[in-house]
Design an enzyme around this catalytic site. Structure first.
Site, PDB file in Angstrom:
ATOM      1  N   ASN A   7       0.756  -1.260  -0.119  1.00 59.62           N
ATOM      2  CA  ASN A   7      -0.212   0.206  -0.088  1.00 59.62           C
ATOM      3  C   ASN A   7       0.726   1.324  -0.126  1.00 59.62           C
ATOM      4  O   ASN A   7       1.443   1.575   0.939  1.00 59.62           O
ATOM      5  CB  ASN A   7      -0.845  -0.095   1.312  1.00 59.62           C
ATOM      6  N   ARG A  88      -2.776  -1.738  -3.515  1.00 58.47           N
ATOM      7  CA  ARG A  88      -3.830  -1.332  -3.403  1.00 58.47           C
ATOM      8  C   ARG A  88      -4.041   0.077  -4.106  1.00 58.47           C
ATOM      9  O   ARG A  88      -2.815   0.885  -4.165  1.00 58.47           O
ATOM     10  CB  ARG A  88      -3.845  -0.749  -1.826  1.00 58.47           C
ATOM     11  N   HIS A 177     -13.214   1.788   0.195  1.00 58.11           N
ATOM     12  CA  HIS A 177     -12.841   0.776   1.239  1.00 58.11           C
ATOM     13  C   HIS A 177     -13.547  -0.641   0.884  1.00 58.11           C
ATOM     14  O   HIS A 177     -13.979  -1.738   1.449  1.00 58.11           O
ATOM     15  CB  HIS A 177     -13.813   1.001   2.629  1.00 58.11           C
ATOM     16  N   ARG A 236     -13.949  14.334   8.513  1.00 56.39           N
ATOM     17  CA  ARG A 236     -14.657  14.842   7.226  1.00 56.39           C
ATOM     18  C   ARG A 236     -16.155  14.723   7.491  1.00 56.39           C
ATOM     19  O   ARG A 236     -16.540  13.920   8.445  1.00 56.39           O
ATOM     20  CB  ARG A 236     -14.436  13.581   6.092  1.00 56.39           C
ATOM     21  N   GLU A 379      -7.406  -6.114   4.726  1.00 55.90           N
ATOM     22  CA  GLU A 379      -7.265  -5.839   3.438  1.00 55.90           C
ATOM     23  C   GLU A 379      -6.031  -6.368   2.665  1.00 55.90           C
ATOM     24  O   GLU A 379      -5.851  -6.626   1.273  1.00 55.90           O
ATOM     25  CB  GLU A 379      -7.315  -4.269   3.360  1.00 55.90           C
TER      26      GLU A 379
HETATM   27  P1  ADP Z   1      -7.969   4.702   8.892  1.00 53.03           P
HETATM   28  O1  ADP Z   1      -9.164   5.010   8.285  1.00 53.03           O
HETATM   29  O2  ADP Z   1      -6.984   5.739   9.113  1.00 53.03           O
HETATM   30  O3  ADP Z   1      -7.432   3.454   8.268  1.00 53.03           O
HETATM   31  P2  ADP Z   1      -8.454   3.066  11.454  1.00 53.03           P
HETATM   32  O4  ADP Z   1      -9.392   1.947  10.589  1.00 53.03           O
HETATM   33  O5  ADP Z   1      -7.110   2.476  11.611  1.00 53.03           O
HETATM   34  O6  ADP Z   1      -8.393   4.168  10.273  1.00 53.03           O
HETATM   35  O7  ADP Z   1      -8.946   3.384  12.655  1.00 53.03           O
HETATM   36  C1  ADP Z   1      -8.405   4.542  13.269  1.00 53.03           C
HETATM   37  C2  ADP Z   1      -9.523   5.132  14.432  1.00 53.03           C
HETATM   38  O8  ADP Z   1      -9.980   3.924  15.209  1.00 53.03           O
HETATM   39  C3  ADP Z   1      -8.771   6.094  15.228  1.00 53.03           C
HETATM   40  O9  ADP Z   1      -8.619   7.153  14.751  1.00 53.03           O
HETATM   41  C4  ADP Z   1      -9.766   5.879  16.368  1.00 53.03           C
HETATM   42  O10 ADP Z   1     -10.726   6.916  16.359  1.00 53.03           O
HETATM   43  C5  ADP Z   1     -10.285   4.588  16.285  1.00 53.03           C
HETATM   44  N1  ADP Z   1      -9.973   3.669  17.497  1.00 53.03           N
HETATM   45  C6  ADP Z   1      -8.775   2.790  17.670  1.00 53.03           C
HETATM   46  N2  ADP Z   1      -8.518   2.326  18.754  1.00 53.03           N
HETATM   47  C7  ADP Z   1      -9.724   2.457  19.418  1.00 53.03           C
HETATM   48  C8  ADP Z   1     -10.531   2.340  20.619  1.00 53.03           C
HETATM   49  N3  ADP Z   1      -9.674   1.354  21.560  1.00 53.03           N
HETATM   50  N4  ADP Z   1     -11.575   2.854  21.007  1.00 53.03           N
HETATM   51  C9  ADP Z   1     -12.181   3.753  20.067  1.00 53.03           C
HETATM   52  N5  ADP Z   1     -11.879   4.112  18.983  1.00 53.03           N
HETATM   53  C10 ADP Z   1     -10.596   3.464  18.456  1.00 53.03           C
END
Ligand code: ADP
Length: 398
Positions: A7, A88, A177, A236, A379
Protein backbone atom coordinates in the site's frame (compact mmCIF):
# COMPACT_ATOMS: atom_id res chain seq x y z
CA UNK A 1 4.07 -19.08 -3.53
CA UNK A 2 5.41 -15.83 -2.01
CA UNK A 3 3.18 -12.81 -2.57
CA UNK A 4 3.81 -9.25 -1.45
CA UNK A 5 0.90 -6.96 -0.58
CA UNK A 6 1.72 -3.26 -0.87
CA UNK A 7 0.00 0.00 0.00
CA UNK A 8 1.99 2.98 -1.29
CA UNK A 9 1.05 6.47 -0.11
CA UNK A 10 2.73 9.72 -1.04
CA UNK A 11 5.28 9.40 1.78
CA UNK A 12 4.72 5.88 3.06
CA UNK A 13 4.89 2.27 1.96
CA UNK A 14 3.15 -0.47 3.95
CA UNK A 15 3.83 -4.09 3.10
CA UNK A 16 3.01 -7.65 4.11
CA UNK A 17 4.51 -10.79 2.57
CA UNK A 18 2.39 -13.93 2.49
CA UNK A 19 2.92 -17.59 1.76
CA UNK A 20 -0.02 -18.41 -0.49
CA UNK A 21 -2.39 -20.18 -0.69
CA UNK A 22 -1.76 -20.95 3.00
CA UNK A 23 -2.35 -17.24 3.81
CA UNK A 24 0.51 -17.25 6.29
CA UNK A 25 2.00 -13.80 7.05
CA UNK A 26 5.79 -14.04 6.67
CA UNK A 27 6.83 -10.47 7.44
CA UNK A 28 5.22 -7.03 7.53
CA UNK A 29 6.20 -3.44 8.02
CA UNK A 30 6.00 0.16 6.97
CA UNK A 31 8.37 2.74 5.50
CA UNK A 32 7.49 6.23 6.68
CA UNK A 33 8.38 9.80 5.76
CA UNK A 34 9.71 8.79 2.34
CA UNK A 35 11.24 11.86 0.68
CA UNK A 36 11.14 13.78 3.96
CA UNK A 37 13.48 14.31 6.89
CA UNK A 38 13.72 11.74 9.70
CA UNK A 39 12.57 8.86 7.52
CA UNK A 40 12.51 5.37 9.02
CA UNK A 41 11.02 1.94 8.67
CA UNK A 42 9.67 -0.70 11.01
CA UNK A 43 9.51 -4.43 10.39
CA UNK A 44 7.57 -7.12 12.22
CA UNK A 45 9.03 -10.60 11.95
CA UNK A 46 8.50 -13.64 14.16
CA UNK A 47 6.73 -11.60 16.84
CA UNK A 48 9.55 -9.04 17.05
CA UNK A 49 9.44 -5.45 15.88
CA UNK A 50 12.52 -3.51 14.76
CA UNK A 51 12.82 0.14 13.78
CA UNK A 52 15.60 1.58 11.62
CA UNK A 53 16.24 5.22 10.82
CA UNK A 54 17.56 5.58 7.31
CA UNK A 55 17.43 8.13 4.53
CA UNK A 56 14.57 7.24 2.19
CA UNK A 57 15.02 9.56 -0.78
CA UNK A 58 12.16 8.03 -2.74
CA UNK A 59 10.02 4.89 -3.15
CA UNK A 60 12.77 3.20 -5.26
CA UNK A 61 15.04 3.36 -2.24
CA UNK A 62 12.32 1.99 0.07
CA UNK A 63 11.67 -0.96 -2.29
CA UNK A 64 15.40 -1.64 -2.59
CA UNK A 65 15.68 -1.83 1.20
CA UNK A 66 12.53 -3.95 1.39
CA UNK A 67 14.01 -6.49 -1.06
CA UNK A 68 17.30 -6.54 0.88
CA UNK A 69 15.43 -7.15 4.14
CA UNK A 70 13.38 -9.99 2.62
CA UNK A 71 16.69 -11.67 1.73
CA UNK A 72 18.32 -10.73 5.06
CA UNK A 73 15.45 -12.21 7.12
CA UNK A 74 15.47 -15.35 4.95
CA UNK A 75 11.85 -14.75 3.83
CA UNK A 76 13.19 -15.57 0.34
CA UNK A 77 16.52 -16.96 -0.81
CA UNK A 78 16.24 -15.25 -4.17
CA UNK A 79 14.01 -12.37 -5.25
CA UNK A 80 12.69 -14.59 -8.07
CA UNK A 81 10.69 -16.41 -5.38
CA UNK A 82 8.39 -13.38 -5.13
CA UNK A 83 5.90 -14.34 -7.79
CA UNK A 84 3.47 -11.50 -7.35
CA UNK A 85 3.24 -8.00 -5.92
CA UNK A 86 -0.27 -6.65 -5.31
CA UNK A 87 -0.83 -2.93 -4.98
CA UNK A 88 -3.77 -1.22 -3.33
CA UNK A 89 -5.21 1.48 -5.60
CA UNK A 90 -7.76 3.90 -4.17
CA UNK A 91 -9.52 5.01 -7.37
CA UNK A 92 -10.25 2.70 -10.31
CA UNK A 93 -13.17 4.76 -11.64
CA UNK A 94 -15.64 2.93 -13.91
CA UNK A 95 -12.77 1.18 -15.70
CA UNK A 96 -12.11 -1.58 -13.20
CA UNK A 97 -14.61 -3.92 -11.58
CA UNK A 98 -11.94 -6.41 -10.53
CA UNK A 99 -8.23 -6.68 -9.81
CA UNK A 100 -5.97 -6.82 -12.88
CA UNK A 101 -2.35 -7.38 -13.88
CA UNK A 102 -0.53 -4.10 -14.53
CA UNK A 103 0.28 -3.11 -18.11
CA UNK A 104 0.75 0.25 -19.84
CA UNK A 105 -2.97 0.69 -20.40
CA UNK A 106 -3.76 0.01 -16.72
CA UNK A 107 -1.08 2.48 -15.63
CA UNK A 108 -2.39 5.18 -17.93
CA UNK A 109 -5.95 4.70 -16.65
CA UNK A 110 -4.80 4.95 -13.01
CA UNK A 111 -2.96 8.10 -14.01
CA UNK A 112 -6.01 9.51 -15.82
CA UNK A 113 -8.07 8.99 -12.63
CA UNK A 114 -5.61 11.00 -10.53
CA UNK A 115 -7.87 14.05 -10.65
CA UNK A 116 -10.43 12.06 -8.60
CA UNK A 117 -7.82 10.87 -6.06
CA UNK A 118 -4.99 13.41 -6.18
CA UNK A 119 -3.45 12.29 -2.88
CA UNK A 120 -3.49 8.61 -3.73
CA UNK A 121 -3.35 7.54 -7.39
CA UNK A 122 -0.09 9.37 -8.26
CA UNK A 123 1.56 7.77 -5.21
CA UNK A 124 0.31 4.33 -6.26
CA UNK A 125 1.91 4.75 -9.70
CA UNK A 126 5.23 5.70 -8.10
CA UNK A 127 4.95 2.57 -5.90
CA UNK A 128 4.10 0.26 -8.82
CA UNK A 129 7.02 1.56 -10.90
CA UNK A 130 9.41 1.20 -7.96
CA UNK A 131 8.23 -2.39 -7.38
CA UNK A 132 8.74 -3.21 -11.08
CA UNK A 133 12.34 -2.03 -10.84
CA UNK A 134 13.03 -3.83 -7.56
CA UNK A 135 11.51 -7.20 -8.55
CA UNK A 136 11.32 -7.28 -12.37
CA UNK A 137 10.25 -10.94 -12.52
CA UNK A 138 7.21 -10.60 -10.26
CA UNK A 139 3.70 -10.18 -11.65
CA UNK A 140 2.41 -6.74 -10.63
CA UNK A 141 -1.29 -6.65 -9.82
CA UNK A 142 -3.57 -3.81 -8.77
CA UNK A 143 -6.50 -4.17 -6.39
CA UNK A 144 -8.95 -1.27 -6.49
CA UNK A 145 -10.83 0.09 -3.48
CA UNK A 146 -13.65 1.05 -5.86
CA UNK A 147 -13.97 -2.28 -7.73
CA UNK A 148 -16.33 -3.97 -5.25
CA UNK A 149 -18.82 -1.10 -5.65
CA UNK A 150 -19.00 -1.33 -9.44
CA UNK A 151 -22.03 -3.64 -9.14
CA UNK A 152 -24.23 -0.73 -7.98
CA UNK A 153 -27.15 0.05 -10.30
CA UNK A 154 -27.23 3.38 -12.15
CA UNK A 155 -30.00 4.73 -9.91
CA UNK A 156 -27.70 4.22 -6.91
CA UNK A 157 -24.46 5.58 -8.33
CA UNK A 158 -25.80 8.63 -10.19
CA UNK A 159 -26.24 12.01 -8.54
CA UNK A 160 -29.32 14.01 -9.43
CA UNK A 161 -27.20 16.53 -11.32
CA UNK A 162 -27.14 17.21 -15.08
CA UNK A 163 -27.09 13.69 -16.59
CA UNK A 164 -24.17 14.47 -18.93
CA UNK A 165 -21.85 15.20 -15.99
CA UNK A 166 -21.39 11.49 -15.39
CA UNK A 167 -20.07 10.83 -18.92
CA UNK A 168 -18.30 14.11 -19.46
CA UNK A 169 -16.75 14.66 -16.02
CA UNK A 170 -16.99 11.18 -14.39
CA UNK A 171 -19.23 12.63 -11.64
CA UNK A 172 -20.84 9.61 -9.96
CA UNK A 173 -20.59 7.53 -6.81
CA UNK A 174 -17.56 5.20 -6.81
CA UNK A 175 -17.43 4.33 -3.10
CA UNK A 176 -14.31 3.37 -1.15
CA UNK A 177 -12.99 0.74 1.31
CA UNK A 178 -14.24 -1.84 -1.23
CA UNK A 179 -11.46 -4.30 -0.41
CA UNK A 180 -12.49 -4.22 3.24
CA UNK A 181 -16.25 -4.49 2.55
CA UNK A 182 -15.54 -7.44 0.25
CA UNK A 183 -13.32 -9.18 2.81
CA UNK A 184 -15.75 -8.87 5.73
CA UNK A 185 -18.79 -9.78 3.64
CA UNK A 186 -17.03 -12.92 2.37
CA UNK A 187 -16.07 -13.83 5.92
CA UNK A 188 -19.60 -13.11 7.17
CA UNK A 189 -21.03 -15.45 4.52
CA UNK A 190 -18.56 -18.13 5.60
CA UNK A 191 -19.77 -17.76 9.20
CA UNK A 192 -23.44 -17.88 8.11
CA UNK A 193 -22.63 -20.87 5.90
CA UNK A 194 -24.43 -19.48 2.84
CA UNK A 195 -23.92 -16.92 0.12
CA UNK A 196 -27.46 -15.78 -0.70
CA UNK A 197 -27.35 -13.22 2.10
CA UNK A 198 -28.32 -9.61 2.81
CA UNK A 199 -25.54 -7.93 4.75
CA UNK A 200 -24.82 -4.42 6.04
CA UNK A 201 -21.09 -3.93 6.46
CA UNK A 202 -19.88 -0.99 8.57
CA UNK A 203 -16.22 -0.05 7.99
CA UNK A 204 -15.82 2.59 10.68
CA UNK A 205 -12.29 3.87 11.07
CA UNK A 206 -10.87 7.32 10.73
CA UNK A 207 -12.51 7.22 7.31
CA UNK A 208 -15.84 5.41 7.44
CA UNK A 209 -18.34 3.84 5.06
CA UNK A 210 -21.30 1.46 5.11
CA UNK A 211 -22.28 -0.92 2.33
CA UNK A 212 -25.38 -2.93 1.50
CA UNK A 213 -24.26 -6.30 0.14
CA UNK A 214 -26.71 -8.74 -1.46
CA UNK A 215 -25.56 -12.26 -2.44
CA UNK A 216 -21.94 -11.12 -2.14
CA UNK A 217 -22.42 -8.06 -4.40
CA UNK A 218 -22.48 -4.43 -3.34
CA UNK A 219 -25.79 -2.77 -4.16
CA UNK A 220 -25.16 0.53 -2.36
CA UNK A 221 -22.48 2.29 -0.35
CA UNK A 222 -22.23 5.52 1.62
CA UNK A 223 -19.08 7.06 0.16
CA UNK A 224 -19.46 8.94 -3.09
CA UNK A 225 -17.35 10.49 -5.81
CA UNK A 226 -14.73 10.89 -3.09
CA UNK A 227 -14.32 9.52 0.45
CA UNK A 228 -15.88 12.69 1.86
CA UNK A 229 -19.50 11.53 1.48
CA UNK A 230 -21.83 9.54 3.74
CA UNK A 231 -20.98 9.06 7.38
CA UNK A 232 -19.56 11.67 9.74
CA UNK A 233 -15.86 10.77 10.06
CA UNK A 234 -12.84 11.78 12.12
CA UNK A 235 -12.30 15.04 10.25
CA UNK A 236 -14.61 14.69 7.20
CA UNK A 237 -18.14 16.05 7.20
CA UNK A 238 -19.94 13.28 5.30
CA UNK A 239 -23.30 14.17 3.70
CA UNK A 240 -24.19 17.86 3.87
CA UNK A 241 -26.40 20.25 1.91
CA UNK A 242 -24.16 20.98 -1.11
CA UNK A 243 -25.25 24.63 -1.19
CA UNK A 244 -23.39 25.28 2.07
CA UNK A 245 -20.18 25.04 0.03
CA UNK A 246 -20.64 28.02 -2.35
CA UNK A 247 -22.44 29.97 0.42
CA UNK A 248 -19.55 29.72 2.89
CA UNK A 249 -16.92 30.16 0.17
CA UNK A 250 -18.49 33.57 -0.57
CA UNK A 251 -18.94 34.46 3.11
CA UNK A 252 -15.37 33.64 4.11
CA UNK A 253 -13.79 34.40 0.74
CA UNK A 254 -12.35 30.88 0.54
CA UNK A 255 -10.57 29.29 -2.41
CA UNK A 256 -11.73 25.82 -3.57
CA UNK A 257 -8.58 24.33 -1.98
CA UNK A 258 -9.30 26.03 1.37
CA UNK A 259 -12.91 24.81 1.30
CA UNK A 260 -11.72 21.29 0.43
CA UNK A 261 -9.39 21.34 3.46
CA UNK A 262 -12.22 22.39 5.76
CA UNK A 263 -14.57 19.68 4.46
CA UNK A 264 -11.93 16.95 4.71
CA UNK A 265 -9.62 17.95 7.54
CA UNK A 266 -11.49 20.30 9.85
CA UNK A 267 -14.99 18.86 9.98
CA UNK A 268 -16.52 15.64 11.33
CA UNK A 269 -15.80 14.71 14.96
CA UNK A 270 -13.02 17.30 15.03
CA UNK A 271 -15.17 20.10 13.65
CA UNK A 272 -18.04 19.55 16.08
CA UNK A 273 -16.05 18.69 19.20
CA UNK A 274 -13.23 21.19 18.59
CA UNK A 275 -11.12 18.60 20.44
CA UNK A 276 -10.00 15.73 18.22
CA UNK A 277 -10.73 13.54 15.21
CA UNK A 278 -9.93 10.40 17.21
CA UNK A 279 -12.92 8.63 18.71
CA UNK A 280 -10.85 7.66 21.79
CA UNK A 281 -10.37 11.36 22.61
CA UNK A 282 -14.09 11.98 22.05
CA UNK A 283 -14.91 9.17 24.50
CA UNK A 284 -12.47 10.66 27.05
CA UNK A 285 -14.09 14.07 26.52
CA UNK A 286 -17.55 12.65 27.20
CA UNK A 287 -16.31 11.07 30.44
CA UNK A 288 -14.93 14.49 31.48
CA UNK A 289 -18.33 16.08 30.78
CA UNK A 290 -17.39 17.93 27.55
CA UNK A 291 -20.78 18.72 25.97
CA UNK A 292 -19.39 19.21 22.45
CA UNK A 293 -17.73 15.78 22.52
CA UNK A 294 -21.10 14.41 23.60
CA UNK A 295 -22.82 16.23 20.74
CA UNK A 296 -20.22 15.03 18.20
CA UNK A 297 -20.69 11.41 19.30
CA UNK A 298 -24.50 11.71 19.13
CA UNK A 299 -24.32 13.04 15.56
CA UNK A 300 -21.73 10.40 14.56
CA UNK A 301 -23.82 7.51 15.87
CA UNK A 302 -27.09 8.96 14.49
CA UNK A 303 -25.66 8.97 10.96
CA UNK A 304 -24.47 5.34 11.23
CA UNK A 305 -27.95 4.27 12.40
CA UNK A 306 -29.59 6.25 9.56
CA UNK A 307 -27.49 4.46 6.94
CA UNK A 308 -28.12 1.03 8.45
CA UNK A 309 -31.86 1.78 8.45
CA UNK A 310 -31.72 2.94 4.81
CA UNK A 311 -29.89 -0.17 3.69
CA UNK A 312 -32.14 -2.46 5.76
CA UNK A 313 -35.07 -1.17 3.72
CA UNK A 314 -33.17 -1.25 0.44
CA UNK A 315 -32.03 -4.85 1.01
CA UNK A 316 -35.54 -5.86 2.09
CA UNK A 317 -34.25 -7.13 5.45
CA UNK A 318 -30.84 -8.08 6.75
CA UNK A 319 -29.16 -11.36 7.73
CA UNK A 320 -26.26 -9.76 9.62
CA UNK A 321 -24.61 -6.44 10.41
CA UNK A 322 -20.81 -6.36 10.48
CA UNK A 323 -18.60 -3.89 12.38
CA UNK A 324 -14.99 -3.47 11.24
CA UNK A 325 -11.97 -1.07 11.13
CA UNK A 326 -10.53 1.02 13.99
CA UNK A 327 -13.75 2.19 15.65
CA UNK A 328 -15.90 -0.74 14.54
CA UNK A 329 -13.44 -3.27 15.94
CA UNK A 330 -12.48 -1.39 19.09
CA UNK A 331 -15.13 1.01 20.32
CA UNK A 332 -17.41 -0.90 22.70
CA UNK A 333 -19.25 2.35 23.31
CA UNK A 334 -20.01 3.24 19.67
CA UNK A 335 -21.16 -0.29 18.82
CA UNK A 336 -23.49 -0.31 21.83
CA UNK A 337 -25.02 3.06 20.89
CA UNK A 338 -25.56 1.98 17.28
CA UNK A 339 -27.17 -1.31 18.29
CA UNK A 340 -29.37 0.42 20.89
CA UNK A 341 -30.51 2.79 18.14
CA UNK A 342 -31.69 -0.22 16.11
CA UNK A 343 -33.87 -1.62 18.90
CA UNK A 344 -37.04 -0.76 16.96
CA UNK A 345 -35.96 -3.48 14.50
CA UNK A 346 -35.55 -5.95 17.35
CA UNK A 347 -31.73 -5.81 17.41
CA UNK A 348 -30.47 -6.56 20.95
CA UNK A 349 -26.95 -6.29 22.27
CA UNK A 350 -25.18 -8.90 24.41
CA UNK A 351 -23.27 -6.49 26.69
CA UNK A 352 -20.68 -9.02 27.76
CA UNK A 353 -19.98 -10.29 24.25
CA UNK A 354 -19.68 -6.67 23.03
CA UNK A 355 -17.07 -5.87 25.68
CA UNK A 356 -14.13 -6.92 23.45
CA UNK A 357 -11.67 -5.31 21.06
CA UNK A 358 -10.30 -6.46 17.73
CA UNK A 359 -11.60 -10.02 17.72
CA UNK A 360 -14.13 -11.84 15.56
CA UNK A 361 -17.24 -12.14 17.69
CA UNK A 362 -21.04 -12.25 17.70
CA UNK A 363 -22.11 -9.31 19.88
CA UNK A 364 -25.91 -9.57 19.92
CA UNK A 365 -28.24 -11.62 22.11
CA UNK A 366 -29.62 -14.97 20.87
CA UNK A 367 -33.10 -13.43 20.45
CA UNK A 368 -31.82 -10.42 18.45
CA UNK A 369 -33.69 -10.25 15.12
CA UNK A 370 -30.44 -9.41 13.30
CA UNK A 371 -27.11 -10.81 14.51
CA UNK A 372 -24.29 -8.25 14.68
CA UNK A 373 -20.66 -9.33 14.40
CA UNK A 374 -17.25 -7.79 14.81
CA UNK A 375 -15.04 -9.03 11.97
CA UNK A 376 -11.53 -7.53 11.95
CA UNK A 377 -10.78 -6.43 8.40
CA UNK A 378 -7.77 -7.69 6.46
CA UNK A 379 -7.28 -5.69 3.28
CA UNK A 380 -3.71 -6.93 2.87
CA UNK A 381 -4.90 -10.54 2.75
CA UNK A 382 -7.58 -9.67 0.22
CA UNK A 383 -4.90 -8.04 -1.97
CA UNK A 384 -2.68 -11.12 -1.56
CA UNK A 385 -5.54 -13.46 -2.54
CA UNK A 386 -6.27 -11.58 -5.78
CA UNK A 387 -2.57 -11.23 -6.58
CA UNK A 388 -2.01 -14.94 -5.95
CA UNK A 389 -4.92 -15.85 -8.25
CA UNK A 390 -3.68 -13.54 -11.03
CA UNK A 391 -0.04 -14.66 -10.63
CA UNK A 392 -0.97 -18.36 -10.63
CA UNK A 393 -3.17 -17.89 -13.74
CA UNK A 394 -0.36 -15.97 -15.41
CA UNK A 395 2.10 -18.81 -14.69
CA UNK A 396 -0.29 -21.38 -16.13
CA UNK A 397 -0.74 -19.27 -19.28
CA UNK A 398 3.02 -19.02 -19.88
P1 ADP B 1 -7.99 4.58 8.85
O1 ADP B 1 -9.26 5.08 8.24
O2 ADP B 1 -6.98 5.66 9.04
O3 ADP B 1 -7.46 3.31 8.21
P2 ADP B 1 -8.45 2.91 11.19
O4 ADP B 1 -9.40 1.90 10.66
O5 ADP B 1 -7.07 2.47 11.52
O6 ADP B 1 -8.42 4.21 10.32
O7 ADP B 1 -9.12 3.54 12.49
C1 ADP B 1 -8.45 4.48 13.26
C2 ADP B 1 -9.41 5.03 14.28
O8 ADP B 1 -9.92 3.98 15.10
C3 ADP B 1 -8.76 5.97 15.26
O9 ADP B 1 -8.73 7.27 14.75
C4 ADP B 1 -9.70 5.88 16.46
O10 ADP B 1 -10.72 6.83 16.30
C5 ADP B 1 -10.32 4.51 16.34
N1 ADP B 1 -9.90 3.61 17.44
C6 ADP B 1 -8.81 2.84 17.51
N2 ADP B 1 -8.76 2.18 18.69
C7 ADP B 1 -9.87 2.55 19.39
C8 ADP B 1 -10.41 2.23 20.68
N3 ADP B 1 -9.80 1.39 21.50
N4 ADP B 1 -11.57 2.81 21.05
C9 ADP B 1 -12.20 3.68 20.24
N5 ADP B 1 -11.74 4.01 19.00
C10 ADP B 1 -10.61 3.47 18.59
Amino acid sequence: MKILSVNAGSSSLKFQAFEMPEEEVLISGVFEKIGLEDSFYTIKFNGEKIRKEVELKNHDKAFKILMDELLEYGVVESLDEIKGIGHRVVQGGSYFDESVIVDDDVLSKIDELSSLAPLHNPAHIVGIKAAMKAAPNAVEAVVFDTAFHQTMAEENYLYALPYEWCDEYKIRKYGAHGTSHKYVSLRMNEILGRYNTKLITCHIGNGASISAVKDGKCINTSMGLTPNAGLIMGSRCGDIDATIVPYMMKKLNLTPEEMDTILNKKSGLLGISGVSSDSRDIEDGIIKGDSRCDLAQKMYVRRIIDYIAKYYVELGGCDAIVFTAGVGENSVHTRREVIDGLSVLGVKIDEEANNVRGVEQLITAPDSTIPCYIIPTNEELMIARDTYRLSANNERDL
